[in-house]
Each structure stands twice: as structure tokens, then as C-alpha cells.
Design an enzyme around this catalytic site. Structure first.
Site, PDB file in Angstrom:
ATOM      1  N   ASP A 101       0.801  -1.230   0.000  1.00  0.00           N
ATOM      2  CA  ASP A 101       0.000   0.000   0.000  1.00  0.00           C
ATOM      3  C   ASP A 101       0.830   1.274   0.000  1.00  0.00           C
ATOM      4  O   ASP A 101       0.353   2.328   0.396  1.00  0.00           O
ATOM      5  CB  ASP A 101      -0.903  -0.012   1.236  1.00  0.00           C
ATOM      6  N   GLU A 123      -0.280  -9.070  -1.217  1.00  0.00           N
ATOM      7  CA  GLU A 123      -0.849  -8.578   0.044  1.00  0.00           C
ATOM      8  C   GLU A 123      -2.057  -7.685  -0.249  1.00  0.00           C
ATOM      9  O   GLU A 123      -2.169  -6.544   0.208  1.00  0.00           O
ATOM     10  CB  GLU A 123       0.184  -7.814   0.896  1.00  0.00           C
ATOM     11  N   GLU A 137      -1.952   4.986   3.205  1.00  0.00           N
ATOM     12  CA  GLU A 137      -1.920   3.587   2.768  1.00  0.00           C
ATOM     13  C   GLU A 137      -3.304   3.006   2.488  1.00  0.00           C
ATOM     14  O   GLU A 137      -3.472   2.219   1.548  1.00  0.00           O
ATOM     15  CB  GLU A 137      -1.188   2.725   3.803  1.00  0.00           C
ATOM     16  N   HIS A 214       6.523   4.897  13.111  1.00  0.00           N
ATOM     17  CA  HIS A 214       6.813   5.775  11.967  1.00  0.00           C
ATOM     18  C   HIS A 214       5.582   6.324  11.261  1.00  0.00           C
ATOM     19  O   HIS A 214       5.703   7.188  10.401  1.00  0.00           O
ATOM     20  CB  HIS A 214       7.658   5.020  10.926  1.00  0.00           C
ATOM     21  N   ARG A 216       2.604   8.065   9.386  1.00  0.00           N
ATOM     22  CA  ARG A 216       2.304   9.475   9.124  1.00  0.00           C
ATOM     23  C   ARG A 216       1.083   9.974   9.880  1.00  0.00           C
ATOM     24  O   ARG A 216       1.054  11.121  10.324  1.00  0.00           O
ATOM     25  CB  ARG A 216       2.027   9.681   7.621  1.00  0.00           C
ATOM     26  N   HIS A 247      13.250   5.045  12.512  1.00  0.00           N
ATOM     27  CA  HIS A 247      13.028   5.114  11.067  1.00  0.00           C
ATOM     28  C   HIS A 247      13.932   6.200  10.480  1.00  0.00           C
ATOM     29  O   HIS A 247      14.293   7.156  11.174  1.00  0.00           O
ATOM     30  CB  HIS A 247      11.555   5.437  10.831  1.00  0.00           C
TER      31      HIS A 247
HETATM   32  C1  UD1 Z   1       6.827   4.839   3.638  1.00  0.00           C
HETATM   33  C2  UD1 Z   1       5.444   4.391   3.180  1.00  0.00           C
HETATM   34  C3  UD1 Z   1       4.710   3.673   4.289  1.00  0.00           C
HETATM   35  C4  UD1 Z   1       5.544   2.546   4.851  1.00  0.00           C
HETATM   36  C5  UD1 Z   1       6.915   3.062   5.239  1.00  0.00           C
HETATM   37  C6  UD1 Z   1       7.783   1.889   5.636  1.00  0.00           C
HETATM   38  C7  UD1 Z   1       4.331   5.855   1.559  1.00  0.00           C
HETATM   39  C8  UD1 Z   1       3.463   7.020   1.393  1.00  0.00           C
HETATM   40  N1  UD1 Z   1       4.652   5.559   2.826  1.00  0.00           N
HETATM   41  O1  UD1 Z   1       6.649   5.827   4.638  1.00  0.00           O
HETATM   42  O2  UD1 Z   1       3.506   3.141   3.784  1.00  0.00           O
HETATM   43  O3  UD1 Z   1       4.884   2.038   5.998  1.00  0.00           O
HETATM   44  O4  UD1 Z   1       7.528   3.703   4.121  1.00  0.00           O
HETATM   45  O5  UD1 Z   1       8.955   2.286   6.244  1.00  0.00           O
HETATM   46  O6  UD1 Z   1       4.719   5.227   0.599  1.00  0.00           O
HETATM   47  N2  UD1 Z   1      14.324   8.465   4.282  1.00  0.00           N
HETATM   48  C9  UD1 Z   1      15.689   8.403   4.083  1.00  0.00           C
HETATM   49  N3  UD1 Z   1      16.215   7.251   3.585  1.00  0.00           N
HETATM   50  C10 UD1 Z   1      15.453   6.160   3.305  1.00  0.00           C
HETATM   51  C11 UD1 Z   1      14.078   6.229   3.514  1.00  0.00           C
HETATM   52  C12 UD1 Z   1      13.518   7.388   3.986  1.00  0.00           C
HETATM   53  O7  UD1 Z   1      16.391   9.358   4.340  1.00  0.00           O
HETATM   54  O8  UD1 Z   1      15.998   5.129   2.886  1.00  0.00           O
HETATM   55  C13 UD1 Z   1      13.734   9.712   4.819  1.00  0.00           C
HETATM   56  C14 UD1 Z   1      13.655  10.817   3.761  1.00  0.00           C
HETATM   57  O9  UD1 Z   1      13.899  12.035   4.351  1.00  0.00           O
HETATM   58  C15 UD1 Z   1      12.201  10.724   3.313  1.00  0.00           C
HETATM   59  C16 UD1 Z   1      11.507  10.370   4.614  1.00  0.00           C
HETATM   60  O10 UD1 Z   1      12.394   9.474   5.262  1.00  0.00           O
HETATM   61  O11 UD1 Z   1      11.724  11.924   2.748  1.00  0.00           O
HETATM   62  C17 UD1 Z   1      10.134   9.771   4.469  1.00  0.00           C
HETATM   63  O12 UD1 Z   1      10.147   8.672   3.579  1.00  0.00           O
HETATM   64  P1  UD1 Z   1       8.825   8.291   2.721  1.00  0.00           P
HETATM   65  O13 UD1 Z   1       9.149   7.124   1.888  1.00  0.00           O
HETATM   66  O14 UD1 Z   1       8.288   9.508   2.070  1.00  0.00           O
HETATM   67  O15 UD1 Z   1       7.719   7.906   3.804  1.00  0.00           O
HETATM   68  P2  UD1 Z   1       7.745   6.899   5.000  1.00  0.00           P
HETATM   69  O16 UD1 Z   1       7.179   7.621   6.175  1.00  0.00           O
HETATM   70  O17 UD1 Z   1       9.062   6.252   5.094  1.00  0.00           O
HETATM   71  N1  UDP Z   2      12.456  -3.753  10.015  1.00  0.00           N
HETATM   72  C1  UDP Z   2      13.830  -3.864   9.813  1.00  0.00           C
HETATM   73  N2  UDP Z   2      14.664  -3.047  10.518  1.00  0.00           N
HETATM   74  C2  UDP Z   2      14.206  -2.122  11.407  1.00  0.00           C
HETATM   75  C3  UDP Z   2      12.801  -2.008  11.582  1.00  0.00           C
HETATM   76  C4  UDP Z   2      11.960  -2.821  10.856  1.00  0.00           C
HETATM   77  O1  UDP Z   2      14.288  -4.695   9.035  1.00  0.00           O
HETATM   78  O2  UDP Z   2      15.008  -1.410  12.012  1.00  0.00           O
HETATM   79  C5  UDP Z   2      11.563  -4.616   9.241  1.00  0.00           C
HETATM   80  C6  UDP Z   2      10.494  -5.323  10.045  1.00  0.00           C
HETATM   81  O3  UDP Z   2      10.960  -6.542  10.571  1.00  0.00           O
HETATM   82  C7  UDP Z   2       9.384  -5.521   9.032  1.00  0.00           C
HETATM   83  C8  UDP Z   2       9.543  -4.311   8.124  1.00  0.00           C
HETATM   84  O4  UDP Z   2      10.839  -3.789   8.363  1.00  0.00           O
HETATM   85  O5  UDP Z   2       9.585  -6.677   8.236  1.00  0.00           O
HETATM   86  C9  UDP Z   2       8.494  -3.300   8.449  1.00  0.00           C
HETATM   87  O6  UDP Z   2       8.818  -2.079   7.896  1.00  0.00           O
HETATM   88  P1  UDP Z   2       8.152  -0.720   8.379  1.00  0.00           P
HETATM   89  O7  UDP Z   2       7.774  -0.832   9.812  1.00  0.00           O
HETATM   90  O8  UDP Z   2       9.096   0.352   7.988  1.00  0.00           O
HETATM   91  O9  UDP Z   2       6.884  -0.598   7.447  1.00  0.00           O
HETATM   92  P2  UDP Z   2       5.373  -1.137   7.531  1.00  0.00           P
HETATM   93  O10 UDP Z   2       5.414  -2.603   7.642  1.00  0.00           O
HETATM   94  O11 UDP Z   2       4.733  -0.461   8.701  1.00  0.00           O
HETATM   95  O12 UDP Z   2       4.783  -0.651   6.252  1.00  0.00           O
END
Ligand code: UD1
Ligand code: UDP
Length: 385
Positions: A101, A123, A137, A214, A216, A247
Site C-alpha cells: 500500500d 498482500e 496507505e 513511523h 504518518r 526510522h
Molecule cells: C513509507 C510508506 C509507508 C511505509 C513506510 C515503511 C508511503 C506514502 N509511505 O513511509 O507506507 O509504511 O515507508 O517504512 O509510501 N528516508 C531516508 N532514507 C530512506 C528512507 C527514507 O532518508 O531510505 C527519509 C527521507 O527524508 C524521506 C523520509 O524518510 O523523505 C520519508 O520517507 P517516505 O518514503 O516519504 O515515507 P515513510 O514515512 O518512510
Molecule cells: N524492520 C527492519 N529493521 C528495522 C525495523 C523494521 O528490518 O530497524 C523490518 C520489520 O521486521 C518488518 C519491516 O521492516 O519486516 C516493516 O517495515 P516498516 O515498519 O518500515 O513498514 P510497515 O510494515 O509499517 O509498512
């Protein structure tokens, strides 16, 4: 445009949870006879996906490289769609597989749909009652369900959600969730925990709690409340260490670091490599999380989960008795965590290993579903809703 390659499955993803859940499917596709796999990264989470690729021995074929810090959802969606379209035209896949999602998943699905390429949704069928929780999501996955041709549901409940929305039964296969395949592999893979802080704690005799947060929709008051709850809990439970892999998102860090950094028994660490996280989860007493994936993994390891959210699209863990919704009310979070840490009967009531999300064969069942579906002449015209 090149002609369609009827054996080519293009797997497109961008975030940490998608990478973990797609890894077993990529391996199964690569080991299968008659199907081929092309891995396309959107680049939404470059820092958090690369270690997963390293751990699972995966290398992408294409990288859309969409990342920039703090980009909007519209930027993620727009860049993914415009950059994926020529890649679709170049490779001509028979289907595009997207997972879950995220905005990467929805945008990749929409780009494929616009190109007339059938979308396979891994999923599929998770639902809450509110389109804004989780945000974005819930909206992303509802939209995906109506442009996808094949729906791979993790549970019977997810399948029923799709049937209620008019998705044809013949286009839904219940496979279990590939996160359980990934977890089994990670827990069974020998080797030390790589993160030095976590390695020391895992081999100590301290009681450990895993914390992640984490989402939003929790930004603002809910995250401030959760941070205060964790601070109170840690100051009260001095014999326990709370390990909190933050995160990568700086917005999330701004809520937690100022409140928790000075608490001696809170270990704020960088995102853990997946195999480290799995080994840590197997060692902790309880889990406090708003993560979707961790809500699926913890029950399989028999770990009680307090879910830091108002609602969940994963009711199976709650029904099985291993997960409980506590939202962001500090009093409730502290009370329930205290009970689980100190009342053995209460802990035992929740701590039993159940696998509501599959038994570790989701990747093989996915391959079987793809074969059945391809043999039936899969096309976008198969869409019924
Ligand atoms: C995203 C997904 C969410 C998922 C989550 C898992 C969307 C809208 N949201 O949320 O569904 O649960 O990932 O973790 O798709 N950043 C880094 N390096 C990275 C990743 C992120 O620096 O490798 C930082 C950046 O500043 C980025 C911010 O995190 O702008 C937010 O990342 P983003 O992918 O926009 O949203 P998430 O809250 O991570
Ligand atoms: N996870 C990981 N390292 C971490 C935190 C989470 O590998 O430090 C794994 C966790 O075991 C799970 C996945 O990341 O499989 C979940 O990711 P996240 O919580 O970012 O996203 P969501 O599942 O809520 O979309």
C-alpha cells in the site's frame, strides 16, 4: 514498444517492507521454470532497501532513483509513474507485481495499468474502516484493488474484504504473507547480530523490549503522546532496555530523539538490517510498534505486541490474542506494558506462537497462482470491477 514477453514478471517496489516481502517471491521466480523476473526499484527508500538486497542477495535490474529528502507523496507518485513508463515499454512484461500500500506500489500499478500491463497485487485486501487511517496507505490499497487484475491475499479475511468490493473470486488467490517466508529465513540464518549495540544487548541477560514507530497519521499529538509514554515506561522499568531502531525519516526522529535520548535504558539505534531485526525480535519479551510488518512477524515468534495505533488492517493478530491495540494514550500504553513485563500469566496469555499470516510458503503459492492465472490467459480485460 517491444512486444510482450509472456514469461516476464516485473517486480516493482521502493520501501523497506516491500523489499522484505518481495525478496522471497523474487527468489522463487528466479528459481522457477518458465517464469523470469525483472526487479525494478523506485528508489523511495534507498538507504533502507540496500541492506535488504545485500542480506537476501538481490540486485535490481533497473533503478528509477526517485529519492530526495522530504519529498511529497505527489512527487513520489509522479516521478515513479513517469520514470517507470519507458522501462515498461522497454521490457514488455506480462505482468507487473506490486506489494502492499505504499505510494511506490500505487504509482507503479497505475503506470502499468495505463500501459495495458496487468497488475498483480501482493498482500491484497487489507482494510480498515477509514480511508485516512492509515494515511495514505488505506487509500493506496483500495485504489490498487480496482486496477489490479490478480489479487494475492495473505488471509481468508483479506480475500473476503475483496469479495465484498466486487472483485471476482476467480482473480483472488490466498497465498499467506511472504513476510513469514522472509522471517523464517532470517531467523534460521546463522551469524551474529551485526549492530554492535544490539549485539551486546541480545547477548546480555537484560529484559528487552522492541519499539518502532513511523506512521504518518501519528505525526503530531499521537507521536508526542507515544514519546512521553515510552519515557515514563523506561524511567519506571530500569531493569529493562527498550531498543528503538529509529526510522530514517527525520520527521519521526524529531518526535522521539529529544524526549528519549537522555534515558539510559532506551537504546535509540539506526534502522537495523533485517536479519538483525529478526534475531532481536526472537529475543525480546514484548514489542511496541505501529509497523504493519512487525504486527505480522511478532505473532509468528510468539511475542506479545502492543499496537501503537487506533485501528489496524491486520485484525488476525488481535483475534489470535497476540496483538492488542493501545493507540497513543500514555496511561494505557504504560499500564499494559507494565502488566506484560511483570505478570507472567498476562504475558503467557498473549505469548503463543501463531501464524495467522501464513506458514512460510507464500512465495511458492504465489508462483502457483501466477501459473494458473497466466494459463487462463491473463489480461487487463480480466478486471471485473
Ligand atoms: C513509507 C510508506 C509507508 C511505509 C513506510 C515503511 C508511503 C506514502 N509511505 O513511509 O507506507 O509504511 O515507508 O517504512 O509510501 N528516508 C531516508 N532514507 C530512506 C528512507 C527514507 O532518508 O531510505 C527519509 C527521507 O527524508 C524521506 C523520509 O524518510 O523523505 C520519508 O520517507 P517516505 O518514503 O516519504 O515515507 P515513510 O514515512 O518512510
Ligand atoms: N524492520 C527492519 N529493521 C528495522 C525495523 C523494521 O528490518 O530497524 C523490518 C520489520 O521486521 C518488518 C519491516 O521492516 O519486516 C516493516 O517495515 P516498516 O515498519 O518500515 O513498514 P510497515 O510494515 O509499517 O509498512
Amino acid at each position: 514498444m517491444t512486444s510482450t514477453d509472456s514469461s516476464l514478471m516485473m517486480v516493482v517496489y521502493g520501501t523497506r517492507p516491500e523489499a522484505i516481502k518481495c525478496a522471497p517471491i523474487i527468489h522463487a521466480l528466479r528459481g522457477s521454470v518458465g517464469l523470469r523476473c525483472c526487479v525494478v526499484l523506485t528508489g523511495q527508500h534507498p538507504d533502507m532497501v540496500q541492506p535488504i538486497h545485500d542480506g537476501f542477495g538481490i540486485r535490481e535490474d533497473e533503478n528509477l532513483d526517485i529519492f530526495s529528502h522530504g519529498q511529497s507523496l505527489a512527487q513520489i507518485a509522479g516521478k515513479t509513474m513517469t520514470r517507470l513508463t519507458p522501462v515498461l515499454r522497454q521490457h514488455g512484461p506480462a505482468a507487473v507485481l506490486v506489494q502492499g500500500d505504499t505510494t511506490s506500489a500505487l504509482a507503479a500499478g497505475l503506470a502499468a495499468f495505463y500501459e495495458g500491463v496487468p497488475v498483480v497485487h501482493i498482500e491484497a485486501g487489507l482494510r480498515t474502516e477509514s480511508i485516512t487511517s492509515p494515511f495514505p496507505e488505506e487509500g493506496n490499497r483500495r485504489l490498487l484493488s480496482h486496477i489490479a487484475t490478480l489479487h494475492l491475499a495473505a488471509t481468508a479475511g483479506n480475500r473476503d474484504n475483496l469479495l465484498r468490493e466486487g472483485i471476482a473470486q476467480s482473480n483472488i488467490f490466498v497465498t499467506g504473507n511472504p513476510v513469514i517466508d522472509a522471517l523464517h529465513l532470517a531467523v534460521a540464518t546463522p551469524g551474529p547480530v551485526k549492530d554492535p549495540v544490539v549485539a551486546d544487548l541480545v547477548s546480555s541477560d537484560r529484559t528487552l523490549v522492541l519499539v518502532t514507530s513511523h506512521r504518518r497519521e501519528s505525526w503530531g499529538e499521537p507521536m508526542r503522546d507515544i514519546a512521553q509514554a515510552l519515557r515514563r515506561l523506561a524511567l519506571q522499568e530500569v531493569e529493562t532496555t527498550f531498543i528503538f531502531p529509529l526510522h530514517a525519516n527525520p520527521v519521526v526522529r524529531d518526535y522521539y530523539v529529544p524526549v528519549l535520548a537522555d534515558v539510559a535504558n532506551v537504546a535509540l539505534v539506526e534502522p537495523l538490517e533485517y536479519f538483525d531485526l529478526a534475531k532481536l525480535m526472537a529475543r525480546v519479551k514484548i514489542v511496541l510498534t505501529d509497523s504493519g510488518g512487525i504486527q505480522e512477524e511478532a505473532p509468528a515468534l510468539g511475542k506479545p505486541v502492543l499496537v501503537l495505533r487506533q485501528d489496524t488492517e491486520r485484525p488476525e493478530g488481535v483475534v489470535a490474542g497476540t496483538a492488542e491495540l493501545v493507540g497513543h494514550d500514555p496511561d494505557l500504553i504504560v499500564r499494559r506494558a507494565t502488566e506484560l513485563l511483570h505478570d507472567p500469566a498476562e504475558w503467557s496469555r498473549m505469548a503463543h506462537a501463531v501464524n495467522p499470516y501464513g506458514d512460510g510458503h507464500a512465495a511458492q503459492l504465489t508462483i502457483a497462482a501466477l501459473r494458473t492465472w497466466l494459463a487462463s490467459g491473463a489480461t487487463v480485460e480480466g478486471l471485473t470491477s
